[in-house]
Motif scaffolding. Sequence first.
Motif, mmCIF file in Angstrom:
data_model
loop_
_atom_site.group_PDB
_atom_site.id
_atom_site.type_symbol
_atom_site.label_atom_id
_atom_site.label_comp_id
_atom_site.label_asym_id
_atom_site.label_seq_id
_atom_site.Cartn_x
_atom_site.Cartn_y
_atom_site.Cartn_z
ATOM 1 N N ILE A 1 -122.642 -1.288 8.744
ATOM 2 C CA ILE A 1 -123.459 -1.444 7.529
ATOM 3 C C ILE A 1 -123.519 -2.925 7.136
ATOM 4 N N ALA A 2 -122.390 -3.627 7.278
ATOM 5 C CA ALA A 2 -122.374 -5.062 6.938
ATOM 6 C C ALA A 2 -123.381 -5.825 7.800
ATOM 7 N N GLU A 3 -123.476 -5.471 9.069
ATOM 8 C CA GLU A 3 -124.465 -6.126 9.944
ATOM 9 C C GLU A 3 -125.891 -5.806 9.486
ATOM 10 N N LEU A 4 -126.083 -4.547 9.106
ATOM 11 C CA LEU A 4 -127.400 -4.123 8.623
ATOM 12 C C LEU A 4 -127.798 -4.885 7.363
ATOM 13 N N VAL A 5 -126.819 -5.111 6.487
ATOM 14 C CA VAL A 5 -127.057 -5.862 5.250
ATOM 15 C C VAL A 5 -127.631 -7.246 5.580
ATOM 16 N N CYS A 6 -127.065 -7.876 6.607
ATOM 17 C CA CYS A 6 -127.541 -9.211 7.004
ATOM 18 C C CYS A 6 -128.948 -9.118 7.579
ATOM 19 N N GLU A 7 -129.169 -8.130 8.448
ATOM 20 C CA GLU A 7 -130.492 -7.981 9.073
ATOM 21 C C GLU A 7 -131.565 -7.673 8.026
ATOM 22 N N ALA A 8 -131.205 -6.879 7.020
ATOM 23 C CA ALA A 8 -132.188 -6.457 6.016
ATOM 24 C C ALA A 8 -132.405 -7.522 4.937
ATOM 25 N N GLY A 9 -131.588 -8.545 4.934
ATOM 26 C CA GLY A 9 -131.743 -9.614 3.941
ATOM 27 C C GLY A 9 -131.306 -9.213 2.541
ATOM 28 N N ALA A 10 -130.367 -8.260 2.457
ATOM 29 C CA ALA A 10 -129.860 -7.869 1.132
ATOM 30 C C ALA A 10 -129.064 -9.017 0.523
ATOM 31 N N ASP A 11 -128.892 -8.940 -0.784
ATOM 32 C CA ASP A 11 -128.213 -10.035 -1.484
ATOM 33 C C ASP A 11 -126.707 -9.947 -1.390
ATOM 34 N N GLY A 12 -126.197 -8.742 -1.164
ATOM 35 C CA GLY A 12 -124.762 -8.631 -1.065
ATOM 36 C C GLY A 12 -124.319 -7.199 -0.853
ATOM 37 N N ILE A 13 -123.021 -7.013 -0.945
ATOM 38 C CA ILE A 13 -122.448 -5.696 -0.674
ATOM 39 C C ILE A 13 -121.510 -5.262 -1.799
ATOM 40 N N ILE A 14 -121.220 -3.971 -1.802
ATOM 41 C CA ILE A 14 -120.165 -3.406 -2.639
ATOM 42 C C ILE A 14 -119.012 -3.089 -1.685
ATOM 43 N N ALA A 15 -117.847 -3.634 -1.985
ATOM 44 C CA ALA A 15 -116.685 -3.444 -1.102
ATOM 45 C C ALA A 15 -115.428 -3.286 -1.952
ATOM 46 N N PRO A 16 -114.429 -2.561 -1.437
ATOM 47 C CA PRO A 16 -113.345 -2.079 -2.294
ATOM 48 C C PRO A 16 -112.267 -3.104 -2.691
ATOM 49 N N ALA A 17 -111.990 -3.137 -3.997
ATOM 50 C CA ALA A 17 -110.856 -3.926 -4.492
ATOM 51 C C ALA A 17 -109.538 -3.219 -4.174
ATOM 52 N N THR A 18 -109.638 -1.937 -3.872
ATOM 53 C CA THR A 18 -108.424 -1.174 -3.556
ATOM 54 C C THR A 18 -107.929 -1.448 -2.135
ATOM 55 N N ARG A 19 -108.771 -2.059 -1.309
ATOM 56 C CA ARG A 19 -108.372 -2.413 0.064
ATOM 57 C C ARG A 19 -108.811 -3.844 0.363
ATOM 58 N N PRO A 20 -108.099 -4.827 -0.214
ATOM 59 C CA PRO A 20 -108.523 -6.227 -0.039
ATOM 60 C C PRO A 20 -108.610 -6.630 1.429
ATOM 61 N N GLU A 21 -107.750 -6.036 2.259
ATOM 62 C CA GLU A 21 -107.770 -6.425 3.677
ATOM 63 C C GLU A 21 -109.072 -5.971 4.346
ATOM 64 N N ARG A 22 -109.623 -4.863 3.900
ATOM 65 C CA ARG A 22 -110.901 -4.389 4.430
ATOM 66 C C ARG A 22 -112.050 -5.256 3.900
ATOM 67 N N THR A 23 -111.958 -5.608 2.635
ATOM 68 C CA THR A 23 -113.004 -6.451 2.047
ATOM 69 C C THR A 23 -113.001 -7.831 2.716
ATOM 70 N N ALA A 24 -111.819 -8.299 3.107
ATOM 71 C CA ALA A 24 -111.747 -9.584 3.826
ATOM 72 C C ALA A 24 -112.455 -9.480 5.179
ATOM 73 N N VAL A 25 -112.290 -8.340 5.860
ATOM 74 C CA VAL A 25 -112.989 -8.139 7.138
ATOM 75 C C VAL A 25 -114.506 -8.167 6.911
ATOM 76 N N LEU A 26 -114.941 -7.461 5.860
ATOM 77 C CA LEU A 26 -116.378 -7.411 5.576
ATOM 78 C C LEU A 26 -116.898 -8.789 5.189
ATOM 79 N N ARG A 27 -116.094 -9.558 4.455
ATOM 80 C CA ARG A 27 -116.468 -10.942 4.117
ATOM 81 C C ARG A 27 -116.733 -11.746 5.395
#
Length: 213
Positions: free
Chosen positions: A131-157
């Motif tokens: 989905i993160a790759e799709l966000v880039c391809e679609a030109g979206a402004d950003g994502i919603i990612a979990p504060a409950t899993r900072p390590e996952r949000t870091a990967v998505l960053r």
Amino acid sequence: MTEIILALDVMKKDKAVSIVQKAAPYIDKVKIGYPLVLAEGLGIAEILSEYKKPLIADFKVADIPNTTRLIAEEVFSRGFSAIICHGFVGHDSVRACVETAHENMGECYVVTEMSHPGAVDFFHGGVAERIAELVCEAGADGIIAPATRPERTAVLRSLIGNKKILSPGVGAQGGDPDAIAGIVDGIIVGRAIYESSDPAAAARQYSCFRTGI
Ligand code: BMP
């Protein structure tokens, strides 16, 4: 700077107005979703516009492109500055939401991974990354990612570069703002502010993340 976004999931107009009024000096934006809009109608956006905080429409749109476009057009015609859609629906639906947002000078954020425990059932195993790759391809402004899993949000960053990340899960869901603030652009906080007996004081507690001090 990390913005503080108030998740206004209250069910009464008067309470919504009162919370925004009290928290206003300490918040940057207000996120409104199904609870308040189903209870009070989309007109609540115009009522809250008095407080000059950009409004984010959290309808987590997950539909075919045509329906997505109709929803987004209605949202932006009511004065919202951003809309949230789901990413799992695929490239054409996400693109329809992004295009409609941009045609209306608004922003589109895409849910990439959710914050609750059950989110791991489907978002893990590579889906959030796709989905993160799709966000880039679609030109979206950003994502919603979990504060409950900072390590996952870091990967998505690492996958989305400098696109924005808005992160729910701080407070009531147990997310630690200290752990997430440094990697996201906005922290979404609901119950920890609107259920407090002193919403202004509760919102003020997050001010240090706005200034970075
Ligand atoms: P609270 O701080 O009360 O847990 O509220 C979090 C807000 O963020 C709610 O509006 C919820 O719907 C939303 N949210 C979330 O908690 N996790 C997600 O993954 C995506 C969300 O939009």
